[in-house]
Design an enzyme around this catalytic site. Structure first.
Site, short mmCIF file in Angstrom:
data_model
loop_
_atom_site.label_atom_id
_atom_site.label_comp_id
_atom_site.label_asym_id
_atom_site.label_seq_id
_atom_site.Cartn_x
_atom_site.Cartn_y
_atom_site.Cartn_z
N LYS A 1 12.23 -14.47 4.17
CA LYS A 1 11.23 -13.19 4.84
C LYS A 1 9.95 -14.08 4.69
O LYS A 1 9.73 -14.74 5.80
CB LYS A 1 11.36 -12.51 3.95
CG LYS A 1 9.48 -11.63 4.61
CD LYS A 1 9.35 -10.64 3.38
CE LYS A 1 7.70 -9.94 4.09
NZ LYS A 1 6.78 -9.65 3.10
N LYS B 1 -0.83 -18.86 3.92
CA LYS B 1 0.38 -18.45 3.11
C LYS B 1 1.72 -18.87 3.54
O LYS B 1 2.58 -19.90 3.10
CB LYS B 1 0.76 -16.47 3.29
CG LYS B 1 2.28 -16.13 2.78
CD LYS B 1 1.70 -15.98 0.81
CE LYS B 1 2.53 -16.00 -0.05
NZ LYS B 1 2.99 -15.05 -0.80
N THR C 1 2.60 -9.58 2.56
CA THR C 1 2.95 -11.31 3.20
C THR C 1 3.55 -10.33 4.66
O THR C 1 5.27 -9.68 4.53
CB THR C 1 4.18 -12.17 2.84
OG1 THR C 1 3.69 -12.01 0.91
CG2 THR C 1 3.98 -12.61 3.71
#
Ligand code: NAD
Length: 290
Positions: free
Chosen positions: A243, A168, A93
């Protein structure tokens, strides 16, 4: 059968590699932590001593690394070493803009590339039920599809380069925001004297229902088993959620999108992590809602 290079054999990468090995793919693996490479040797992994070993004779290279700067460093160290049409697939990611820069670097070297972050966590990686959100070209996606099918239950080509990471970022921003909202609803219910089990029974079947309630309720003993029943051991840690929210925040700023709830969610998780609670599951935010 295609020969695979796998870089980053941590919590997620090790499980994904095991599924590729189970499906009889030849996999050569690299991690800066040599123990992680060693652990997979009995499963049939071929060890790479350095990144150059990965470049030898691989058709597809998958990266599963902690963040965008590390993925970039790895790409920069390896990209010149390929002599044939290898496909690079980054499943980490990372920031949308960084993913686009990496696609461009690959394109300049005539290397095919995909960004393909995942949802489903370590359990999904182990059980091969991950969802892959993919950005790149149709050709590259078709080449990778058999491997997505081995490692996951769903993959979708969301659009051109970076749009896997974009998907995402949107998903996790929404997940964080709904989890905070679910925590607030249960806190209000408790303060009004409601039995949380009764509140769950109605919320999970009414217009307030959502994954954060129905599958991951943050109240101990309520709903299906979730990290709340296990002292909020992850699951998906608040460190990782912060994050992902920070990635979403960068995208909000670079696109000038109005997303006050997303920004607020990032601040809430930042506070929780600053209080040294980042190792708790992200659903523990119910204890830090302010
Ligand atoms: P992890 O920290 O367990 O694994 C990362 C691995 O990369 C480690 O083994 C580390 O030694 C290795 N590494 C670091 N720098 C390296 C380098 N320069 N060269 C080679 N190897 C290097 O992390 P993880 O939980 O497996 O997550 C990997 C990625 O997947 C992250 O981007 C994360 O955001 C994403 N992700 C994680 C989850 C989850 O539940 N853990 C869920 C979805 C997505």
């Amino acid at each position: 059968m295609k020969k695979i290079g796998f870089i980053g054999l941590g919590n997620m990468g090790a499980k994904m590699t095991m599924n590729l090995l189970k499906a009889n793919y030849e996999v050569i693996g690299y991690d800066i932590n040599k123990e992680f490479v060693k652990n997979l040797l009995p499963k049939g992994l071929k060890p790479a001593n350095n990144l150059s070993d990965i470049a030898e004779d691989t058709d597809i290279v998958i990266t599963m690394l902690p963040n965008g700067d590390i993925v970039e460093e790895v790409y920069d160290n390896i990209i010149d070493k390929f002599t044939r049409g290898t496909l690079f697939v980054d499943c980490s990611t990372i920031e949308v803009d960084k993913a686009r820069e990496l696609h461009k670097k690959c394109e300049d070297k005539k290397i095919l590339s995909l960004d393909a972050p995942v949802s489903g966590g370590v359990g999904g990686a182990e059980q091969a039920t991950l969802t892959f959100m993919v950005g790149g070209t149709e050709n590259a996606y078709k080449m990778m599809l058999p491997l997505f099918e081995v490692m996951g239950k769903k993959s979708l080509l969301c659009g051109s380069s970076g749009l896997g990471q974009a998907t995402k970022a949107c998903n996790n921003m929404l997940l964080a925001t709904t989890m905070i909202g679910v925590g607030e609803a249960f806190s209000l219910g408790q303060n009004l004297g409601l039995d949380p089990k009764k509140l769950f029974e109605i919320l999970s079947t009414s217009t307030g229902s959502c994954w954060a309630i129905n599958s991951y309720c943050p109240i101990k003993g309520v709903g299906p088993t979730s990290p709340a029943d296990n002292d909020f051991r992850p699951g998906f840690s608040s460190d990782l959620m912060l994050k992902d929210l920070t990635i979403a925040l960068k995208a909000i700023e670079s696109t000038n999108t109005s997303a006050p709830f997303g920004k607020n969610s990032q601040e809430n998780y930042k506070r929780m992590v600053n209080e040294n609670q980042g190792s708790l599951d992200f659903s523990a935010i119910i204890k830090f809602n302010k």
